[in-house]
Design a protein around this motif. Structure first.
Motif, PDB file in Angstrom:
ATOM      1  N   ALA A 117     -43.251 -15.137  15.566  1.00  0.00           N
ATOM      2  CA  ALA A 117     -43.912 -13.874  15.889  1.00  0.00           C
ATOM      3  C   ALA A 117     -44.164 -13.065  14.620  1.00  0.00           C
ATOM      4  O   ALA A 117     -45.213 -12.451  14.465  1.00  0.00           O
ATOM      5  CB  ALA A 117     -43.061 -13.068  16.869  1.00  0.00           C
ATOM      6  N   MET A 167     -48.289 -14.499  14.019  1.00  0.00           N
ATOM      7  CA  MET A 167     -48.982 -13.812  15.100  1.00  0.00           C
ATOM      8  C   MET A 167     -49.791 -12.622  14.593  1.00  0.00           C
ATOM      9  O   MET A 167     -50.275 -11.823  15.369  1.00  0.00           O
ATOM     10  CB  MET A 167     -47.969 -13.318  16.148  1.00  0.00           C
ATOM     11  CG  MET A 167     -47.207 -14.429  16.807  1.00  0.00           C
ATOM     12  SD  MET A 167     -48.292 -15.515  17.729  1.00  0.00           S
ATOM     13  CE  MET A 167     -47.205 -16.882  18.066  1.00  0.00           C
ATOM     14  N   GLY A 168     -49.901 -12.489  13.277  1.00  0.00           N
ATOM     15  CA  GLY A 168     -50.667 -11.380  12.733  1.00  0.00           C
ATOM     16  C   GLY A 168     -50.008 -10.058  13.071  1.00  0.00           C
ATOM     17  O   GLY A 168     -48.802  -9.996  13.261  1.00  0.00           O
ATOM     18  N   GLY A 169     -50.820  -9.016  13.184  1.00  0.00           N
ATOM     19  CA  GLY A 169     -50.258  -7.722  13.525  1.00  0.00           C
ATOM     20  C   GLY A 169     -50.227  -7.547  15.033  1.00  0.00           C
ATOM     21  O   GLY A 169     -51.128  -7.976  15.727  1.00  0.00           O
ATOM     22  N   PHE A 170     -49.167  -6.979  15.541  1.00  0.00           N
ATOM     23  CA  PHE A 170     -49.133  -6.599  16.953  1.00  0.00           C
ATOM     24  C   PHE A 170     -48.345  -5.308  17.056  1.00  0.00           C
ATOM     25  O   PHE A 170     -47.629  -4.926  16.119  1.00  0.00           O
ATOM     26  CB  PHE A 170     -48.520  -7.705  17.819  1.00  0.00           C
ATOM     27  CG  PHE A 170     -47.176  -8.192  17.360  1.00  0.00           C
ATOM     28  CD1 PHE A 170     -46.014  -7.554  17.798  1.00  0.00           C
ATOM     29  CD2 PHE A 170     -47.070  -9.274  16.492  1.00  0.00           C
ATOM     30  CE1 PHE A 170     -44.776  -8.008  17.382  1.00  0.00           C
ATOM     31  CE2 PHE A 170     -45.821  -9.717  16.075  1.00  0.00           C
ATOM     32  CZ  PHE A 170     -44.683  -9.077  16.515  1.00  0.00           C
ATOM     33  N   ARG A 171     -48.499  -4.642  18.189  1.00  0.00           N
ATOM     34  CA  ARG A 171     -47.829  -3.367  18.346  1.00  0.00           C
ATOM     35  C   ARG A 171     -46.318  -3.575  18.288  1.00  0.00           C
ATOM     36  O   ARG A 171     -45.797  -4.482  18.930  1.00  0.00           O
ATOM     37  CB  ARG A 171     -48.211  -2.730  19.669  1.00  0.00           C
ATOM     38  CG  ARG A 171     -48.700  -1.296  19.485  1.00  0.00           C
ATOM     39  CD  ARG A 171     -49.066  -0.696  20.814  1.00  0.00           C
ATOM     40  NE  ARG A 171     -50.086  -1.505  21.506  1.00  0.00           N
ATOM     41  CZ  ARG A 171     -50.203  -1.517  22.842  1.00  0.00           C
ATOM     42  NH1 ARG A 171     -49.376  -0.826  23.589  1.00  0.00           N
ATOM     43  NH2 ARG A 171     -51.141  -2.238  23.393  1.00  0.00           N
ATOM     44  N   GLY A 172     -45.616  -2.799  17.496  1.00  0.00           N
ATOM     45  CA  GLY A 172     -44.165  -2.904  17.448  1.00  0.00           C
ATOM     46  C   GLY A 172     -43.662  -3.983  16.521  1.00  0.00           C
ATOM     47  O   GLY A 172     -42.521  -4.385  16.595  1.00  0.00           O
ATOM     48  N   ARG A 173     -44.528  -4.492  15.631  1.00  0.00           N
ATOM     49  CA  ARG A 173     -44.094  -5.539  14.711  1.00  0.00           C
ATOM     50  C   ARG A 173     -42.990  -5.027  13.786  1.00  0.00           C
ATOM     51  O   ARG A 173     -42.007  -5.708  13.532  1.00  0.00           O
ATOM     52  CB  ARG A 173     -45.288  -6.015  13.886  1.00  0.00           C
ATOM     53  CG  ARG A 173     -44.967  -7.249  13.069  1.00  0.00           C
ATOM     54  CD  ARG A 173     -46.140  -7.664  12.215  1.00  0.00           C
ATOM     55  NE  ARG A 173     -45.768  -8.824  11.415  1.00  0.00           N
ATOM     56  CZ  ARG A 173     -45.000  -8.770  10.341  1.00  0.00           C
ATOM     57  NH1 ARG A 173     -44.557  -7.599   9.923  1.00  0.00           N
ATOM     58  NH2 ARG A 173     -44.684  -9.861   9.685  1.00  0.00           N
ATOM     59  N   LEU A 199     -39.718  -4.986  15.555  1.00  0.00           N
ATOM     60  CA  LEU A 199     -39.137  -6.328  15.692  1.00  0.00           C
ATOM     61  C   LEU A 199     -38.519  -6.769  14.367  1.00  0.00           C
ATOM     62  O   LEU A 199     -37.415  -7.296  14.319  1.00  0.00           O
ATOM     63  CB  LEU A 199     -40.200  -7.332  16.140  1.00  0.00           C
ATOM     64  CG  LEU A 199     -39.692  -8.760  16.354  1.00  0.00           C
ATOM     65  CD1 LEU A 199     -38.674  -8.811  17.475  1.00  0.00           C
ATOM     66  CD2 LEU A 199     -40.828  -9.730  16.652  1.00  0.00           C
ATOM     67  N   ARG A 222     -48.850 -16.694  23.355  1.00  0.00           N
ATOM     68  CA  ARG A 222     -48.634 -15.756  22.260  1.00  0.00           C
ATOM     69  C   ARG A 222     -47.736 -14.610  22.710  1.00  0.00           C
ATOM     70  O   ARG A 222     -46.784 -14.241  22.025  1.00  0.00           O
ATOM     71  CB  ARG A 222     -50.001 -15.213  21.803  1.00  0.00           C
ATOM     72  CG  ARG A 222     -49.930 -14.305  20.613  1.00  0.00           C
ATOM     73  CD  ARG A 222     -51.345 -13.869  20.236  1.00  0.00           C
ATOM     74  NE  ARG A 222     -51.326 -13.167  18.965  1.00  0.00           N
ATOM     75  CZ  ARG A 222     -51.201 -11.848  18.864  1.00  0.00           C
ATOM     76  NH1 ARG A 222     -51.079 -11.106  19.942  1.00  0.00           N
ATOM     77  NH2 ARG A 222     -51.195 -11.272  17.676  1.00  0.00           N
ATOM     78  N   LEU A 279     -38.644 -18.304  17.691  1.00  0.00           N
ATOM     79  CA  LEU A 279     -39.695 -17.489  18.316  1.00  0.00           C
ATOM     80  C   LEU A 279     -39.924 -16.222  17.495  1.00  0.00           C
ATOM     81  O   LEU A 279     -41.065 -15.856  17.199  1.00  0.00           O
ATOM     82  CB  LEU A 279     -39.304 -17.130  19.748  1.00  0.00           C
ATOM     83  CG  LEU A 279     -39.296 -18.283  20.757  1.00  0.00           C
ATOM     84  CD1 LEU A 279     -38.812 -17.798  22.112  1.00  0.00           C
ATOM     85  CD2 LEU A 279     -40.684 -18.900  20.880  1.00  0.00           C
ATOM     86  N   ALA A 280     -38.818 -15.554  17.108  1.00  0.00           N
ATOM     87  CA  ALA A 280     -38.966 -14.317  16.344  1.00  0.00           C
ATOM     88  C   ALA A 280     -39.618 -14.600  14.988  1.00  0.00           C
ATOM     89  O   ALA A 280     -40.495 -13.849  14.539  1.00  0.00           O
ATOM     90  CB  ALA A 280     -37.603 -13.648  16.148  1.00  0.00           C
ATOM     91  N   PRO A 283     -38.057 -12.842  22.123  1.00  0.00           N
ATOM     92  CA  PRO A 283     -37.068 -12.256  21.192  1.00  0.00           C
ATOM     93  C   PRO A 283     -37.087 -10.735  21.205  1.00  0.00           C
ATOM     94  O   PRO A 283     -36.046 -10.095  21.018  1.00  0.00           O
ATOM     95  CB  PRO A 283     -37.492 -12.791  19.817  1.00  0.00           C
ATOM     96  CG  PRO A 283     -38.876 -13.263  19.976  1.00  0.00           C
ATOM     97  CD  PRO A 283     -39.060 -13.640  21.415  1.00  0.00           C
ATOM     98  N   TYR A 284     -38.270 -10.163  21.472  1.00  0.00           N
ATOM     99  CA  TYR A 284     -38.418  -8.708  21.499  1.00  0.00           C
ATOM    100  C   TYR A 284     -37.544  -8.101  22.583  1.00  0.00           C
ATOM    101  O   TYR A 284     -36.742  -7.195  22.338  1.00  0.00           O
ATOM    102  CB  TYR A 284     -39.881  -8.365  21.775  1.00  0.00           C
ATOM    103  CG  TYR A 284     -40.355  -7.134  21.057  1.00  0.00           C
ATOM    104  CD1 TYR A 284     -40.034  -5.870  21.537  1.00  0.00           C
ATOM    105  CD2 TYR A 284     -41.125  -7.237  19.917  1.00  0.00           C
ATOM    106  CE1 TYR A 284     -40.464  -4.745  20.883  1.00  0.00           C
ATOM    107  CE2 TYR A 284     -41.565  -6.126  19.252  1.00  0.00           C
ATOM    108  CZ  TYR A 284     -41.227  -4.870  19.738  1.00  0.00           C
ATOM    109  OH  TYR A 284     -41.645  -3.763  19.083  1.00  0.00           O
TER     110      TYR A 284
END
Lengths: 310, 277
Positions: free
Chosen positions: B86, B90-96, B99, A22, B82-83, A29-30
């Motif tokens: 994500a 991938m639900g919520g993540f820091r910095g979504r 991105l 994950r 991948l992006a 990409p980040y």
């Protein structure tokens, strides 16, 4: 033993199996975009504040160590003052906005009836017509702009045709004028206007129009009071998609415009490639970016509104 | 709805499509023109095609651009997928939000800004890390990937967000690992979107003049750069021939894709009807 940090770390790793994958999916990409999209802007900002020098790279560092081991920052706002003083930049800036705004309006006038006609065509035709709108977009942009040189120049297609018809005796000068730039921008960006407009017009509830007709509203009035307001998200999205790239356009003014056509993208190109003045080019880029903040915000708001609606 | 303004709508379409296609048709017609004066018809000739295929500068540039475009498209599809994953799975993540912003901003960023900023980055990296050494194919590819991964992300993201994720959930309930789920279930379903993204990334890279001009070095002139320098000097008929070939290839590709899509749609309609009946 159980509470040793290393053990705890291994245990959490094992418990959250799959976390590694994950993280990688998000991180790759980040990091790529941070390095190749965000960091470059920071560097542009930095160089916009540095002084020009004749060397490679042709600018002075902002941060440097003085003899007493003190880190000094030297900010130079001279580049921005230069942009304010020299009216070349002001004119280029304003002219870019004017050209982009006029082209956007022309694009809307041409694109709206097209999108409307496609959205109201029979379903089998819609796909074909849409593909015909998108098809030119897949062929080279540069070559399509180049095609207009042959059409607009003094002994080009239009002038030859009009002279053959006997409408004019002298060729009309069209190439190397603002008119040619408008034609080029409208031509190149028309699909960006038609597609968002089509998307909203196609999803419109046609029973509203029928109800209006039943109540005695004329088609034109129904269009003004129902269709047009409902298609506003598409109008905003399409206009921004044309306006934003048109402001910074380089290829179209370089090929179709005259030598004294002032557009900010062309000025940036000249500063960089001909004058080799990287700091001033960076300052122009920052100024252009500042200009685009408002339309980009508009675009994102209209996109969010559309996502919320459908 | 009955056609209420058929004349108006028909004329809008005729005028619009004439505007879109006459320039392209003029390129095609004049590529077969014998006369060097582009707008005077001097009889049919394939001379410009012969000239084009003996122009080494253009052929080298075509080859270089095709290589860059293919590598770029492949890389952009991987990064963009991948992006897209994500942002949708991938639900919520820091910095979504960051991105999401970073994947849409390159779409509207003027090319001159992207080109300049990437060049300045490459120069700074070379000073600090010694890589990339000079500028050329590598830097152009990296720049194009950054731009086109945004397009791929949008396509993949919109495909994934309309996709029913119950299949993926079922596989997860049955104990499949995330990677297995992706390769066995998700990937085959989004394959058409990936193909579309690959083609779009390929085309954009093949077409880019401004960004490539900023980040290229000596000896790495891409096709648009060669065309631009030729066109600046005036109209040249071998460029017409080149344009005609490109238009023919694109039309062929689009028509084939259209036929395939129409067939798929027809099959789907048949399946729906059979399921209903």
């Amino acid at each position: 033993m159980r509470d040793l940090p290393a053990c705890r770390w291994v245990r959490t790793r094992l418990l959250h199996q799959g976390t590694g994958g994950r993280t990688a999916v998000i991180a790759v990409p980040y990091l790529w975009l941070l390095l190749f999209f965000i960091v470059p802007f920071v560097i542009v900002l930095k160089i916009a504040f540095s002084e020009t020098q004749i060397a490679l790279p042709p600018y002075q560092p902002l941060l440097y160590w003085t003899r007493d081991r003190v880190l000094e920052i030297k900010l130079n706002i001279g580049n921005f003052l230069f942009l304010l003083e020299d009216d070349l930049y002001w004119k280029a800036y304003l002219n870019s906005i004017k050209v982009a705004a006029v082209s956007t309006l022309l694009c809307l006038l041409l694109g709206y009836p097209m999108a409307y006609a496609i959205a109201r065509a029979r379903a089998t035709w819609r796909i074909i017509l849409l593909m015909m709108v998108v098809l030119p977009f897949w062929t080279s942009f540069l070559l399509r702009v180049y095609a207009w040189i042959g059409i607009l120049k003094n002994n080009g297609l239009i002038n030859n045709f009009l002279m053959w018809m006997g409408v004019i005796d002298q060729p009309i000068v069209m190439l190397q004028t603002d008119f040619a730039i408008y034609v080029g921008i409208v031509y190149s960006y028309l699909p960006f206007m038609v597609l968002p407009l089509y998307a909203v017009l196609e999803k419109m509830d046609l029973t509203l129009l029928e109800a209006a007709a039943d109540l005695g509203s004329r088609p034109f009035r129904s269009f003004l009071t129902i269709t047009l307001p409902l298609s506003m998200p598409g109008v905003v999205a399409g206009s921004m998609l044309v306006f934003i790239p048109a402001v910074g356009e380089f290829v179209i003014p370089a090929l179709l415009g005259g030598p004294d056509t002032l557009m900010i993208g062309k000025v940036l190109w000249t500063e960089f490639f001909s004058n080799r003045d990287w700091p001033v080019a960076s300052a122009v880029a920052i100024a252009l970016l500042a200009l685009l903040v408002v339309p980009i915000a508009f675009l994102q708001r209209s996109q969010r509104a559309q996502e919320g609606r459908f | 709805m009955s056609p209420r303004l058929p004349f108006f709508r028909l004329s809008a379409l005729v005028f619009g499509f004439a505007f879109l296609y006459i320039p392209i048709l003029s390129l095609i017609v004049y590529s077969f023109n014998k006369s060097r004066l582009v707008t005077v018809w001097g009889g049919f000739s394939t001379e410009w095609y012969v000239r084009l295929f003996s122009n080494e500068q253009i052929l080298n540039a075509v080859w270089l651009s095709l290589k860059i475009a293919a590598v770029n498209a492949t890389g952009a599809v991987i990064l963009g997928t991948l992006a897209g994953l994500a942002l949708t799975r991938m639900g919520g993540f820091r910095g979504r939000t960051l991105l999401s912003g970073m994947t849409t901003a390159p779409l509207v960023m003027p090319d001159v800004i992207t080109g300049l900023s990437l060049l300045l980055l490459f120069v700074a990296m070379e000073q600090l890390l010694g890589w990339p050494q000079g500028r050329g194919v590598t830097t152009i590819t990296i720049a194009h990937m950054t731009l086109t991964l945004a397009y791929v992300t949008v396509i993949v993201q919109s495909r994934l967000s309309t996709l029913d994720d119950s299949l993926e959930e079922a596989a997860m309930d049955l104990g499949a690992r995330p990677a297995t789920i992706f390769f066995v279930i998700t990937l085959p379903i989004i394959a058409p979107a990936l193909l579309a993204g690959w083609l779009l990334a390929f085309t954009i890279s093949l077409d880019d003049l401004v960004i490539a001009s900023f980040v290229s070095g000596p000896g790495s002139s891409t096709l648009p750069m060669v065309i631009f320098s030729k066109v600046r000097l005036g109209v040249s008929p071998d460029i017409n021939a080149l344009a005609t070939i490109m238009v023919a290839l694109v039309t062929l590709g689009v028509v084939i894709a259209g036929i395939l899509m129409a067939r798929r749609e027809a099959r789907r309609q048949r399946d729906i009807q059979m399921a209903a009946g």
